[in-house]
Enzyme design. Structure first.
Site, PDB file in Angstrom:
ATOM      1  N   GLU A 136      -2.103   6.698  -2.804  1.00  0.00           N
ATOM      2  CA  GLU A 136      -3.321   7.227  -2.180  1.00  0.00           C
ATOM      3  C   GLU A 136      -4.122   7.946  -3.258  1.00  0.00           C
ATOM      4  O   GLU A 136      -3.597   8.249  -4.339  1.00  0.00           O
ATOM      5  CB  GLU A 136      -2.947   8.187  -1.038  1.00  0.00           C
TER       6      GLU A 136
ATOM      7  N   PHE B  81      10.473  17.404 -12.873  1.00  0.00           N
ATOM      8  CA  PHE B  81       9.266  16.822 -12.267  1.00  0.00           C
ATOM      9  C   PHE B  81       8.294  17.886 -11.774  1.00  0.00           C
ATOM     10  O   PHE B  81       7.107  17.668 -11.697  1.00  0.00           O
ATOM     11  CB  PHE B  81       9.648  15.924 -11.082  1.00  0.00           C
TER      12      PHE B  81
ATOM     13  N   ASP C  49       4.806   9.201 -18.514  1.00  0.00           N
ATOM     14  CA  ASP C  49       5.328  10.556 -18.246  1.00  0.00           C
ATOM     15  C   ASP C  49       6.426  10.509 -17.187  1.00  0.00           C
ATOM     16  O   ASP C  49       7.469  11.159 -17.332  1.00  0.00           O
ATOM     17  CB  ASP C  49       4.197  11.474 -17.740  1.00  0.00           C
TER      18      ASP C  49
ATOM     19  N   ILE D 267      -4.832  -0.693  -4.374  1.00  0.00           N
ATOM     20  CA  ILE D 267      -3.899  -1.648  -3.770  1.00  0.00           C
ATOM     21  C   ILE D 267      -4.256  -3.085  -4.184  1.00  0.00           C
ATOM     22  O   ILE D 267      -5.288  -3.632  -3.773  1.00  0.00           O
ATOM     23  CB  ILE D 267      -3.881  -1.477  -2.237  1.00  0.00           C
TER      24      ILE D 267
ATOM     25  N   GLU E 238       3.306   1.800 -11.262  1.00  0.00           N
ATOM     26  CA  GLU E 238       4.764   1.764 -11.070  1.00  0.00           C
ATOM     27  C   GLU E 238       5.481   2.762 -11.990  1.00  0.00           C
ATOM     28  O   GLU E 238       6.536   2.458 -12.554  1.00  0.00           O
ATOM     29  CB  GLU E 238       5.276   0.333 -11.209  1.00  0.00           C
TER      30      GLU E 238
ATOM     31  N   GLY F 116       0.814  -1.218   0.000  1.00  0.00           N
ATOM     32  CA  GLY F 116       0.000   0.000   0.000  1.00  0.00           C
ATOM     33  C   GLY F 116       0.841   1.258   0.000  1.00  0.00           C
ATOM     34  O   GLY F 116       1.292   1.714   1.064  1.00  0.00           O
ATOM     35  N   LEU F 117       1.048   1.807  -1.178  1.00  0.00           N
ATOM     36  CA  LEU F 117       1.798   3.058  -1.302  1.00  0.00           C
ATOM     37  C   LEU F 117       0.881   4.185  -1.802  1.00  0.00           C
ATOM     38  O   LEU F 117       0.786   5.243  -1.189  1.00  0.00           O
ATOM     39  CB  LEU F 117       2.969   2.858  -2.280  1.00  0.00           C
TER      40      LEU F 117
ATOM     41  N   PHE G  15      10.618   2.489  -3.141  1.00  0.00           N
ATOM     42  CA  PHE G  15      11.216   2.564  -4.480  1.00  0.00           C
ATOM     43  C   PHE G  15      12.068   1.338  -4.789  1.00  0.00           C
ATOM     44  O   PHE G  15      12.140   0.892  -5.937  1.00  0.00           O
ATOM     45  CB  PHE G  15      12.051   3.844  -4.638  1.00  0.00           C
TER      46      PHE G  15
ATOM     47  N   LEU H 163       9.542  -1.175  -5.886  1.00  0.00           N
ATOM     48  CA  LEU H 163       8.978  -0.805  -7.192  1.00  0.00           C
ATOM     49  C   LEU H 163       9.966  -1.102  -8.313  1.00  0.00           C
ATOM     50  O   LEU H 163       9.575  -1.547  -9.393  1.00  0.00           O
ATOM     51  CB  LEU H 163       8.596   0.677  -7.212  1.00  0.00           C
TER      52      LEU H 163
END
Ligand SMILES: Cc1cc2nc3c(=O)[nH]c(=O)nc-3n(C[C@H](O)[C@H](O)[C@H](O)COP(=O)(O)OP(=O)(O)OC[C@H]3O[C@@H](n4cnc5c(N)ncnc54)[C@H](O)[C@@H]3O)c2cc1C
Length: 387
Positions: free
Chosen positions: A136, A386, A370, A166, A366, A133-134, A239, A242
């Site tokens: 939101e 960014f 872009d 999730i 993930e 769960g990353l 990260f 991921l």
């Protein structure tokens, strides 16, 4: 004549006997157990939980991790397996990624010895399910802006917030939850039966229909200090996981592309228009050739990244090269394949539109196209764009 673009470049000569054996084993499983049922699962919008234990028995869960009952396979073998699974369906490969590359990698890399012993052997066997769960509702591409907060209360942590998208959360035994704390972002292993934890599957998806993604609510969920992942500090924690999962995607999406290509090739050889097979027209052959070349290049790129990973040299921006290119090419190939099937291409009898719809998710999660473009723009120019 060959039905595999990989034969055009002798791709198999780049693989070891072990690598080919792993690929063939997973391919046989997908052909026998997944492909015959996938259209029905997709149509019904169900994730087939009956595949979990057999996938564990095949060594697909935590396949790249060492010890604790995990597969201990190379990065290349893991990638080849991901491609075979995603040739079946991206949602089924996503199950393996969420369980192995996200939840298990978080525990394996950042967990205490006790956490590893408690969870990894069961998760590798498919006896326990994990989720990650990353994201939101208001923090996807920019996870640093997450609002979920874990506060210390004596020896415990009390977590409040919400997560979105999730994978597997409603069937999971544990959730790896990333939350802000007074010391920065930290990870926690949260039992999904803890008071205040609720996971609700997201309905009406047009993509990834044979898999589960959920909204999670955490309302003052209390966990002991031992639930914290001791090795994870800041965004490096999520990260790292991921990157492992993104690496699998580099291979996986090429499996979806290859399956789409094969279906289209078979169709145009059978289907006649204006008195000849569709395959006999130059316009069709142009499409097939363009698809084949991109599949070959995509697999070569995946293999190069895999060899770097096995040598311990793979850099995060190199994974962005693979994720961006291979997702972009795979979805274009699936769409071209759909087009070559004419009207029949919009039914679930043929896989390309299902693959194309799934790939909309894969190119989004993930790191969107872009985001990976911005990562590479930064690598090329040295200027972060960014924000
Ligand atoms: C099927 C599925 C499964 C998922 N599984 C999980 C999971 O298991 N666990 C989990 O934690 N998350 C999961 N996710 C969430 C996923 O990682 C996010 O959806 C993704 O990171 C994008 O975030 P977002 O949806 O909030 O889009 P946003 O971040 O709101 O992006 C919206 C648009 O803005 C663009 N954009 C973003 N930043 C920039 C910028 N700097 N410059 C220009 N454009 C920009 C994006 O490319 C996109 O086009 C899943 C998502 C899906 C669809």
């Amino acid at each position: 004549m060959t039905d595999s673009p990989l034969d055009l470049i002798g791709f198999d000569t780049l693989l070891s006997d072990d690598e080919r054996a792993t690929r063939d084993r997973v391919r046989a499983y997908v052909d026998a157990e997944l492909r015959p049922h996938i259209a029905q699962w997709y149509d019904a919008g169900v994730f087939p939980t009956e595949i979990i234990k057999p996938m564990g028995a095949l060594g697909l869960l935590g396949m790249h991790l060492q010890g604790y009952g995990c597969g201990g396979r190379s990065a290349v073998e893991y990638g080849l397996a991901a491609a075979e699974l995603e040739a079946g369906d991206s949602g089924l490969r996503t199950f393996v990624s969420v369980q192995g590359s996200l939840a298990m990698t978080a525990i394996h890399t950042f967990g205490s010895e006790e956490q590893k012993q408690q969870w990894l052997p069961r998760m590798a066997a498919g006896d326990a399910i994990g989720c990650f769960g990353l994201t939101e509702a208001d923090a996807g591409s920019d996870p640093a802006s997450m609002k979920t907060f874990a506060r210390r209360d004596g020896d415990d942590w009390v977590i409040t917030g919400s997560k979105r998208w999730i994978g597997l959360a409603s069937i999971a035994d544990i959730a790896v939850i990333w939350a802000q704390t007074d010391e920065g972002i930290r990870g926690f292993i949260v039992p999904t039966d803890a008071a205040g934890f609720a996971a609700t599957p997201i309905a009406q998806k047009l993509s990834m229909r044979a898999s589960i993604q959920c909204d999670i609510e955490l309302d003052e969920v209390r966990v002991p200090a031992s639930a914290q992942l001791p090795g994870a500090e800041g965004l490096r924690g999520p990260f790292t996981c991921l990157n492992q999962a993104r690496y699998g995607i580099v291979w996986g999406v090429m499996g979806a592309a290859l399956d789409s290509y094969r279906v289209a090739l078979n169709y145009v050889q059978q289907r006649e228009v204006f008195g000849k097979p569709v395959a006999a027209y130059q316009l069709t052959q142009q499409k097939l050739v363009d698809m084949a070349l991109e599949i070959d290049k995509g697999f070569l790129l995946a293999l190069q990244l895999g060899r770097l990973k096995d040598a311990g040299q793979l850099q995060p921006h190199q994974i962005s090269v693979g994720k961006l290119n291979n997702c972009r090419e795979a979805i274009a190939i699936a769409r071209t394949a759909r087009e070559m099937l004419g009207g029949n291409g919009v039914t679930l009898e043929y896989s390309p539109l299902r693959h194309a719809n799934n790939l909309e998710s894969v190119r989004t999660y993930e790191g969107t196209d872009d985001v990976h473009t911005l990562v590479l723009g930064n690598s090329i120019t040295g200027i972060a764009a960014f924000r």
